[in-house]
Design a protein around this motif. Structure first.
Motif, PDB file in Angstrom:
ATOM      1  N   VAL A 217      -4.165 -47.024 -22.177  1.00 50.25           N
ATOM      2  CA  VAL A 217      -5.333 -47.359 -21.521  1.00 50.25           C
ATOM      3  C   VAL A 217      -6.254 -46.223 -21.413  1.00 50.25           C
ATOM      4  O   VAL A 217      -5.625 -44.987 -21.233  1.00 50.25           O
ATOM      5  N   LEU A 220     -10.488 -45.566 -17.040  1.00 51.88           N
ATOM      6  CA  LEU A 220     -10.108 -46.274 -15.758  1.00 51.88           C
ATOM      7  C   LEU A 220     -11.533 -46.370 -14.996  1.00 51.88           C
ATOM      8  O   LEU A 220     -11.679 -47.380 -14.256  1.00 51.88           O
ATOM      9  N   LEU A 235      -3.835 -54.651 -13.032  1.00 49.39           N
ATOM     10  CA  LEU A 235      -3.021 -53.687 -13.879  1.00 49.39           C
ATOM     11  C   LEU A 235      -1.970 -53.217 -13.139  1.00 49.39           C
ATOM     12  O   LEU A 235      -0.680 -53.186 -13.784  1.00 49.39           O
ATOM     13  N   THR A 236      -1.934 -52.812 -11.948  1.00 51.28           N
ATOM     14  CA  THR A 236      -0.842 -52.535 -11.151  1.00 51.28           C
ATOM     15  C   THR A 236       0.387 -53.577 -11.058  1.00 51.28           C
ATOM     16  O   THR A 236       1.392 -53.320 -11.258  1.00 51.28           O
ATOM     17  N   TYR A 238       0.833 -55.970 -13.087  1.00 48.59           N
ATOM     18  CA  TYR A 238       1.378 -56.283 -14.438  1.00 48.59           C
ATOM     19  C   TYR A 238       2.325 -55.178 -14.681  1.00 48.59           C
ATOM     20  O   TYR A 238       3.552 -55.332 -15.281  1.00 48.59           O
ATOM     21  N   LEU A 239       2.153 -53.758 -14.520  1.00 46.70           N
ATOM     22  CA  LEU A 239       2.984 -52.794 -14.707  1.00 46.70           C
ATOM     23  C   LEU A 239       4.302 -52.756 -13.943  1.00 46.70           C
ATOM     24  O   LEU A 239       5.301 -52.224 -14.431  1.00 46.70           O
ATOM     25  N   PHE A 509     -11.323 -49.284 -19.985  1.00 48.51           N
ATOM     26  CA  PHE A 509     -10.814 -50.371 -19.163  1.00 48.51           C
ATOM     27  C   PHE A 509     -11.500 -50.913 -18.417  1.00 48.51           C
ATOM     28  O   PHE A 509     -11.750 -52.086 -17.833  1.00 48.51           O
ATOM     29  N   GLY A 513     -11.387 -54.248 -19.500  1.00 51.02           N
ATOM     30  CA  GLY A 513     -10.189 -54.620 -18.637  1.00 51.02           C
ATOM     31  C   GLY A 513      -8.842 -54.736 -19.800  1.00 51.02           C
ATOM     32  O   GLY A 513      -8.038 -55.721 -19.608  1.00 51.02           O
ATOM     33  N   GLU A 514      -8.725 -53.959 -20.844  1.00 54.00           N
ATOM     34  CA  GLU A 514      -7.848 -54.281 -21.999  1.00 54.00           C
ATOM     35  C   GLU A 514      -6.589 -53.112 -21.928  1.00 54.00           C
ATOM     36  O   GLU A 514      -7.177 -51.842 -21.702  1.00 54.00           O
ATOM     37  N   LEU A 515      -5.619 -53.536 -22.064  1.00 51.81           N
ATOM     38  CA  LEU A 515      -4.365 -52.569 -22.247  1.00 51.81           C
ATOM     39  C   LEU A 515      -3.948 -52.818 -23.548  1.00 51.81           C
ATOM     40  O   LEU A 515      -3.590 -53.895 -23.903  1.00 51.81           O
ATOM     41  N   PHE A 530      -7.205 -58.010 -18.787  1.00 50.06           N
ATOM     42  CA  PHE A 530      -7.130 -58.495 -17.393  1.00 50.06           C
ATOM     43  C   PHE A 530      -8.567 -58.830 -17.049  1.00 50.06           C
ATOM     44  O   PHE A 530      -9.514 -57.977 -17.329  1.00 50.06           O
TER      45      PHE A 530
END
Length: 540
Positions: A217, A220, A235-236, A238-239, A509, A513-515, A530
């Motif tokens: 990523v 931010l 993001l948090t 999901y991780l 991001f 919004g992409e990881l 996201f």
């Protein structure tokens, strides 16, 4: 969702016992390629031009070897091409080839001598979309230089060739009556030797394939305001595994299983707002000059919200996932490349996961939380990674003619393809930051040029790009660039078709919004996006 797991979260408590979910282990072995000496051993009084001679001395044998293989016995009208040792030894009318460093004289390129003359040397020059003048392309001059002098290049081949200052190449042609060298062919050092997987870790091969993924990523862009909350929370969650996954019985719309992620790599620009503010910004110029000068810490001139929010974000996810944090252009680190890692003192919460500082001349051991340089090189899951926060790609693009009549460079498909091709060119030049120290500020190295790639990476990434893009380099084969390319063959240790490199353009991001997830066995790529539903008022 359909099936027995419908409304998984909307059900009464159950006495069923579930197996704990464990994250895949991480194998991490970074390199200190770009770490600068500390304290009094770091000097800035040397000549920057020495870096180009060091680069030429390192790469000239490699490009000459390829040139000899390609041009040995080449002739035109019975005249055989001969090798010339220095550019000033070229003779008019003789068919020859010579190796050297590219230098491009461009009308809009910043000039440090002009800045010193105008006393504009206190701040970094503002970035330009391009160094070329679209209305006067003839003002751009391409030259080949070595320790003896410079030779101006010309010819129709240069219009389609991707070149920038600092690239080491060999050119074949002849000098015309104007003293210019007519180029008919170009050779580059090409890909360096690629290490085997697990070569540095002392492991011959992994017998049992793992199901891990490396997450990337960048951008931010944390500002410390409420605008960061939603994207960072998604993001948090999901991780940390709080969302659904594509495990058995889950919906196909769920994101990939987060427990497979072995490491998170943050490729720069984690902080989006300036941490320093001008306390007298609202006052007139006269008042600013007449006001008392302040020394030491001034709370009114420091905005701690962005770095505090970043520290909280890292501290929340670090208990479950190791993180490699690269510095970026907007982060609190030195401006010139290679940027050193953000100091651990900036992270009062997250620094508990850092390795202790080394004592004396001891080597810095990597910690669970590793704040690294930009660019950065290291081994993750046995694969060699080489990446940057994007300054090298952005600056190399300014040498290419991608601008319209107004000098604007778009971010469409053509621009994204150009970015990937610039990344490929850097690998084939064996130089990750060719334009340093000319148009990218750099430390004046005297003994070696760390931007020269000693080995070819398996994954080459650039952060903070406009959009996601990926491609594959397979030895001498043409670049595979077919849209959402994810397939990569030949990743096994027995492959003999040459180096295989996965190119990654990692988007910002805070804008996309992409990881990006890379499979640790096949190096195939997938993207997790996201986003939030935009209501009617937000759309208006």
């Amino acid at each position: 969702m359909t099936g027995s797991n419908t409304n998984e979260f909307l059900r009464p408590p159950s006495e069923q016992e579930f197996d704990p979910v464990c994250r895949e282990s991480s194998h991490y072995n970074p390199l200190d390629t770009f770490r600068l000496p500390s304290g009094q051993d770091r000097h800035y009084k040397q000549q920057y031009g020495d870096m180009y001679f060091l680069r030429l001395a390192k790469l000239k044998p490699a490009v000459e070897e390829i040139a000899v293989e390609a041009w040995e016995g080449f002739s035109i009208a019975g005249e055989h091409a001969r090798r010339v040792e220095r550019v000033l030894d070229v003779r008019q009318g003789e068919l020859c080839w010579v190796a050297g460093t590219i230098y491009m004289d461009m009308p809009l390129k910043p000039n440090i001598l002009d800045d010193l003359t105008k006393e504009n040397y206190t701040l970094a020059p503002p970035p330009r979309p391009t160094y070329q003048d679209p209305s006067h392309p003839e003002l751009t001059q391409i030259m080949l230089e070595d320790e003896s002098g410079r030779l101006r290049l010309t010819g129709s081949l240069l219009r389609s060739a991707q070149l920038c200052t600092g690239a080491i190449i060999a050119v074949l042609g002849t000098e015309n009556s104007d003293g210019d060298f007519e180029v008919i062919d170009i050779k580059v050092p090409d890909l360096a030797r690629q290490p085997r997987r697990w070569e540095r870790d002392g492991v011959d091969a992994q017998k049992e394939p793992s199901k891990g993924k490396i997450a990337f990523v960048s951008g931010l862009g944390i500002t410390g305001t409420s605008s960061d909350t939603l994207a960072l929370e998604l993001l948090t969650d999901y991780l940390l595994g709080y969302t659904g996954s594509t495990s058995a019985g889950s919906s196909g719309d769920a994101p990939p299983d987060a427990s497979a992620i072995t490491r998170l790599v943050i490729a720069g620009n984690s902080v989006g707002a300036s941490m320093t503010v001008d306390a007298n910004a609202d006052n007139g110029a006269a008042k600013k000059k007449s006001g008392p000068k302040k020394y030491g810490y001034d709370a009114s001139a420091y905005n701690a919200s962005p770095i505090t929010r970043l520290d909280s974000f890292l501290a929340e996810i670090l208990p479950t996932i190791p993180i490699t944090l690269m510095a970026g252009q907007s982060d609190p680190a030195n401006f010139s490349l290679p940027q050193q890692g953000i100091h651990r003192a900036m992270f009062p919460q997250a620094r508990a996961y850092c390795a202790p500082p080394p004592a004396g001349e001891e080597k810095q051991e990597p910690g669970w939380f590793d704040s690294v340089t930009n660019p950065w090189e290291g081994d993750v899951e046995g694969w060699r990674l080489w990446g940057s926060s994007g300054q090298n790609v952005d600056d190399a693009l300014r040498y290419l003619n991608l601008a319209d009549d107004q000098g604007n460079v778009g971010d469409g498909d053509g621009d994204m393809e150009a970015r990937i091709r610039v990344m490929e060119a850097m690998l084939r030049w064996r130089c990750g930051v060719p334009t340093a120290p000319d148009t990218i500020w750099s430390y004046p190295f005297q003994t070696h040029d760390p931007f020269v790639m000693q080995s070819c990476p398996h994954i080459f990434f650039a952060g903070n790009q406009p959009r996601f893009k990926t491609a594959v380099i397979e030895g001498d084969s043409p670049l595979r660039l077919n849209g959402a390319d994810t397939e990569m063959t030949g990743t096994d240790d027995n492959n003999t078709s040459g180096p295989h490199v996965r190119l990654l353009s990692i988007p910002k991001f805070n804008e996309t919004g992409e990881l990006v997830l890379v499979d640790t066995e096949t190096l195939e790529v997938e993207v997790v996006k996201f986003g939030a539903f935009a209501g009617q008022q937000e759309k208006q």
